[in-house]
Design a protein around this motif. Sequence first.
Motif, PDB file in Angstrom:
ATOM      1  N   TYR B 160       0.773  -1.144  -0.333  1.00  0.00           N
ATOM      2  CA  TYR B 160       0.147  -0.532   0.216  1.00  0.00           C
ATOM      3  C   TYR B 160       1.019   1.352  -0.350  1.00  0.00           C
ATOM      4  O   TYR B 160       0.211   2.152   0.025  1.00  0.00           O
ATOM      5  N   GLN B 161       1.993   0.806  -0.484  1.00  0.00           N
ATOM      6  CA  GLN B 161       3.071   2.230  -0.514  1.00  0.00           C
ATOM      7  C   GLN B 161       2.866   3.215   1.137  1.00  0.00           C
ATOM      8  O   GLN B 161       3.056   4.067   0.675  1.00  0.00           O
ATOM      9  N   VAL B 162       3.049   2.280   1.531  1.00  0.00           N
ATOM     10  CA  VAL B 162       3.059   3.132   3.426  1.00  0.00           C
ATOM     11  C   VAL B 162       4.672   3.196   3.782  1.00  0.00           C
ATOM     12  O   VAL B 162       5.304   2.536   4.208  1.00  0.00           O
ATOM     13  N   LYS B 163       5.461   4.636   2.918  1.00  0.00           N
ATOM     14  CA  LYS B 163       6.719   4.631   2.938  1.00  0.00           C
ATOM     15  C   LYS B 163       7.326   4.444   4.417  1.00  0.00           C
ATOM     16  O   LYS B 163       8.317   3.390   4.710  1.00  0.00           O
ATOM     17  N   HIS B 164       6.861   5.618   5.135  1.00  0.00           N
ATOM     18  CA  HIS B 164       7.308   5.354   7.060  1.00  0.00           C
ATOM     19  C   HIS B 164       7.163   4.528   7.307  1.00  0.00           C
ATOM     20  O   HIS B 164       8.301   4.120   7.981  1.00  0.00           O
ATOM     21  N   LEU B 165       5.685   3.675   7.485  1.00  0.00           N
ATOM     22  CA  LEU B 165       6.189   1.978   8.158  1.00  0.00           C
ATOM     23  C   LEU B 165       7.496   1.140   7.340  1.00  0.00           C
ATOM     24  O   LEU B 165       7.864   0.617   8.083  1.00  0.00           O
ATOM     25  N   LYS B 166       7.318   1.057   6.208  1.00  0.00           N
ATOM     26  CA  LYS B 166       8.382   0.477   5.406  1.00  0.00           C
ATOM     27  C   LYS B 166       9.616   0.728   6.545  1.00  0.00           C
ATOM     28  O   LYS B 166      10.090  -0.820   6.693  1.00  0.00           O
ATOM     29  N   THR B 167      10.344   2.347   6.492  1.00  0.00           N
ATOM     30  CA  THR B 167      11.051   2.114   6.907  1.00  0.00           C
ATOM     31  C   THR B 167      11.233   2.098   9.012  1.00  0.00           C
ATOM     32  O   THR B 167      12.606   1.060   8.211  1.00  0.00           O
ATOM     33  N   TYR B 168      10.251   1.884   9.316  1.00  0.00           N
ATOM     34  CA  TYR B 168       9.827   1.919  10.975  1.00  0.00           C
ATOM     35  C   TYR B 168      10.046   0.198  10.629  1.00  0.00           C
ATOM     36  O   TYR B 168      10.736  -0.074  11.277  1.00  0.00           O
ATOM     37  N   CYS B 169       9.927  -0.651   9.945  1.00  0.00           N
ATOM     38  CA  CYS B 169       9.574  -2.151   9.869  1.00  0.00           C
ATOM     39  C   CYS B 169      10.858  -2.172   9.672  1.00  0.00           C
ATOM     40  O   CYS B 169      11.838  -3.206  10.092  1.00  0.00           O
ATOM     41  N   GLU B 170      11.830  -1.999   8.553  1.00  0.00           N
ATOM     42  CA  GLU B 170      13.067  -2.756   7.961  1.00  0.00           C
ATOM     43  C   GLU B 170      14.379  -1.799   9.424  1.00  0.00           C
ATOM     44  O   GLU B 170      15.109  -3.060   9.458  1.00  0.00           O
ATOM     45  N   LYS B 171      14.083  -1.157   9.589  1.00  0.00           N
ATOM     46  CA  LYS B 171      15.082  -0.580  10.966  1.00  0.00           C
ATOM     47  C   LYS B 171      14.743  -1.418  12.088  1.00  0.00           C
ATOM     48  O   LYS B 171      15.661  -1.650  13.002  1.00  0.00           O
ATOM     49  N   PHE B 172      13.784  -2.272  12.425  1.00  0.00           N
ATOM     50  CA  PHE B 172      14.066  -2.898  13.043  1.00  0.00           C
ATOM     51  C   PHE B 172      14.001  -4.562  12.799  1.00  0.00           C
ATOM     52  O   PHE B 172      15.169  -4.792  13.718  1.00  0.00           O
ATOM     53  N   LEU B 173      14.044  -4.898  12.230  1.00  0.00           N
ATOM     54  CA  LEU B 173      14.933  -5.888  11.149  1.00  0.00           C
ATOM     55  C   LEU B 173      16.178  -6.250  11.426  1.00  0.00           C
ATOM     56  O   LEU B 173      16.535  -6.989  11.350  1.00  0.00           O
ATOM     57  N   MET B 174      16.716  -5.263  11.249  1.00  0.00           N
ATOM     58  CA  MET B 174      18.120  -4.696  10.819  1.00  0.00           C
ATOM     59  C   MET B 174      18.752  -5.043  12.339  1.00  0.00           C
ATOM     60  O   MET B 174      19.574  -5.492  12.389  1.00  0.00           O
ATOM     61  N   LYS B 176      17.748  -6.739  14.667  1.00  0.00           N
ATOM     62  CA  LYS B 176      17.736  -8.012  14.865  1.00  0.00           C
ATOM     63  C   LYS B 176      18.234  -9.326  13.779  1.00  0.00           C
ATOM     64  O   LYS B 176      18.369 -10.040  14.355  1.00  0.00           O
ATOM     65  N   LEU B 177      18.845  -8.270  13.405  1.00  0.00           N
ATOM     66  CA  LEU B 177      19.726  -9.543  12.228  1.00  0.00           C
ATOM     67  C   LEU B 177      20.887  -9.971  13.213  1.00  0.00           C
ATOM     68  O   LEU B 177      21.581  -9.471  13.598  1.00  0.00           O
ATOM     69  N   ASN B 178      21.280 -11.689  12.936  1.00  0.00           N
ATOM     70  CA  ASN B 178      22.236 -12.011  13.807  1.00  0.00           C
ATOM     71  C   ASN B 178      22.434 -13.549  12.300  1.00  0.00           C
ATOM     72  O   ASN B 178      21.919 -13.675  11.435  1.00  0.00           O
ATOM     73  N   TRP B 179      23.319 -13.745  12.428  1.00  0.00           N
ATOM     74  CA  TRP B 179      23.939 -15.350  11.345  1.00  0.00           C
ATOM     75  C   TRP B 179      22.586 -16.535  11.016  1.00  0.00           C
ATOM     76  O   TRP B 179      22.429 -16.910  10.275  1.00  0.00           O
ATOM     77  N   GLU B 180      22.434 -16.509  12.446  1.00  0.00           N
ATOM     78  CA  GLU B 180      21.009 -16.954  12.392  1.00  0.00           C
ATOM     79  C   GLU B 180      20.077 -17.014  10.904  1.00  0.00           C
ATOM     80  O   GLU B 180      19.935 -17.862  10.211  1.00  0.00           O
ATOM     81  N   ASN B 181      19.314 -15.916  11.209  1.00  0.00           N
ATOM     82  CA  ASN B 181      18.145 -15.704  11.015  1.00  0.00           C
ATOM     83  C   ASN B 181      18.499 -14.422   8.673  1.00  0.00           C
ATOM     84  O   ASN B 181      18.147 -14.513   8.487  1.00  0.00           O
ATOM     85  N   SER B 182      20.443 -14.374   8.634  1.00  0.00           N
ATOM     86  CA  SER B 182      20.656 -13.555   8.299  1.00  0.00           C
ATOM     87  C   SER B 182      20.051 -13.626   6.627  1.00  0.00           C
ATOM     88  O   SER B 182      19.584 -13.417   5.722  1.00  0.00           O
ATOM     89  N   VAL B 183      20.242 -15.091   6.091  1.00  0.00           N
ATOM     90  CA  VAL B 183      19.351 -16.122   5.302  1.00  0.00           C
ATOM     91  C   VAL B 183      18.399 -15.716   4.492  1.00  0.00           C
ATOM     92  O   VAL B 183      17.478 -15.391   3.475  1.00  0.00           O
ATOM     93  N   PRO B 184      17.552 -16.503   5.250  1.00  0.00           N
ATOM     94  CA  PRO B 184      16.066 -15.774   5.350  1.00  0.00           C
ATOM     95  C   PRO B 184      14.935 -14.992   5.422  1.00  0.00           C
ATOM     96  O   PRO B 184      15.219 -14.090   4.646  1.00  0.00           O
TER      97      PRO B 184
END
Lengths: 253, 253
Positions: B160-174, B176-184
């Motif tokens: 739905y092209q809600v950029k602000h939310l996309k950035t917010y989720c990306e930051k959160f996922l970044m 939480k990034l670690n070796w285990e979840n890096s590939v998925p």
Amino acid sequence: MDYSEEEDGETETMKCVSCKEEYGSRDAGTCRECYEEASETEEELKREIDDLKSKVSFLRFFRGLHLSPPPFSDVVLVASDDQSVSSPVPVQAHRAVLASRSPVFRAMLENKMEESLSGTIKIGDVSYDALRAFVNYLYTAEASLDENMACNLLILAEKYQVKHLKTYCEKFLMSKLNWENSVPTYAFAHQHSAKNLLDASLSLIIDNIAKFKKREDYMELVEKDPRTVVEIYEAYLSKQVNTAASKDSVTKS
Amino acid sequence: MDYSEEEDGETETMKCVSCKEEYGSRDAGTCRECYEEASETEEELKREIDDLKSKVSFLRFFRGLHLSPPPFSDVVLVASDDQSVSSPVPVQAHRAVLASRSPVFRAMLENKMEESLSGTIKIGDVSYDALRAFVNYLYTAEASLDENMACNLLILAEKYQVKHLKTYCEKFLMSKLNWENSVPTYAFAHQHSAKNLLDASLSLIIDNIAKFKKREDYMELVEKDPRTVVEIYEAYLSKQVNTAASKDSVTKS
């Protein structure tokens, strides 16, 4: 090690990591560790500001009323007492936005009152420009103020219980407070229950009470609004008594 | 003046105005003037944060969807593919809010499409909880995330092209990034064009390329999504070539 400076009887100087000037112990600020911590804190605060600014921009509704008419508008506001035009221009808006920002609009629109049934809200004693700026603020939390506009918006904010806007206007008017406008500002703040503005203007008048009676507008004020004059004198006396009492207690202790 | 410290062969120390510890020239931070300026800056930044927080709170629509149903709602959203319930619960909303936050909703609602005429927007491949969190974000710029919810909301934000939310989720996922979840995570970021998340997860994989083939999920990935594996190797090689080239140019220069 080089002790040349000390041998000269000079105390050793340090080099400021910020301005790169040398300083002696009298002008000492922080150690490097505290400086680095403070810099990190500053960076964090700046990041938080960027995040908040982006939130504000996201939450602004249609970035204000620049789109005219805004899509899905379901109510109009009219400056009913605007004498300058024969048929006043309506300001289009959304019931949901008005109700979300103002408990007065909410009650008006939810309770099948005339405004809700007709879809037209008449706003008295206001110009089209002030009404438009008012509605725009409800969408954006932004207004371009001068002293006149700040007074108009404060009155609307008071009437429709939009606290955020009232505080915004009060802050602006406090920043413009001076001896010239202190008395009319005090009277205005009094009339519209603007507590912070009231306190600031009263303080300024009391601190210059000797000049108060000599003001050009003094006689006019006594004529038109003697109660305000009485209140100012009462506040002055009450402050004098408090000051005397606290001096007294200092002397005794 | 007291030169005792210097006579002992010790350099003079200064007292940090922040931590109150003494420091020598090696640990010098700022002079007092710069310290005071920095403190003022910090106070100003904090005031700006308070102002912005109060704006965000003012601009939040009904402080989210806690009022159920929100007043003047004129559209509902339904998680149409929610298999967990036979009749999914609709999420009530306002056309004006949806249109203001998402160009996709705006086109849908302005153009007399099915959704506009029926007043019901069906959202596929989403749970009720994710849909509700999505709509709530459009009203408040807030969401309570875990990794699963962040992925669901990123998908909706992309759609739905809600950029602000996309950035917010990306930051959160970044975060939480670690070796285990890096590939998925890399595969997910790829699928949903999450550029920042893609770069971060790819970097992590390339930096540990020796371990990549030994991952438990490696064979599964090769089986299901060989292109992703190829891309990772290509990115690794391209980085190697670049590193070699820059080393080469350093050697020659």
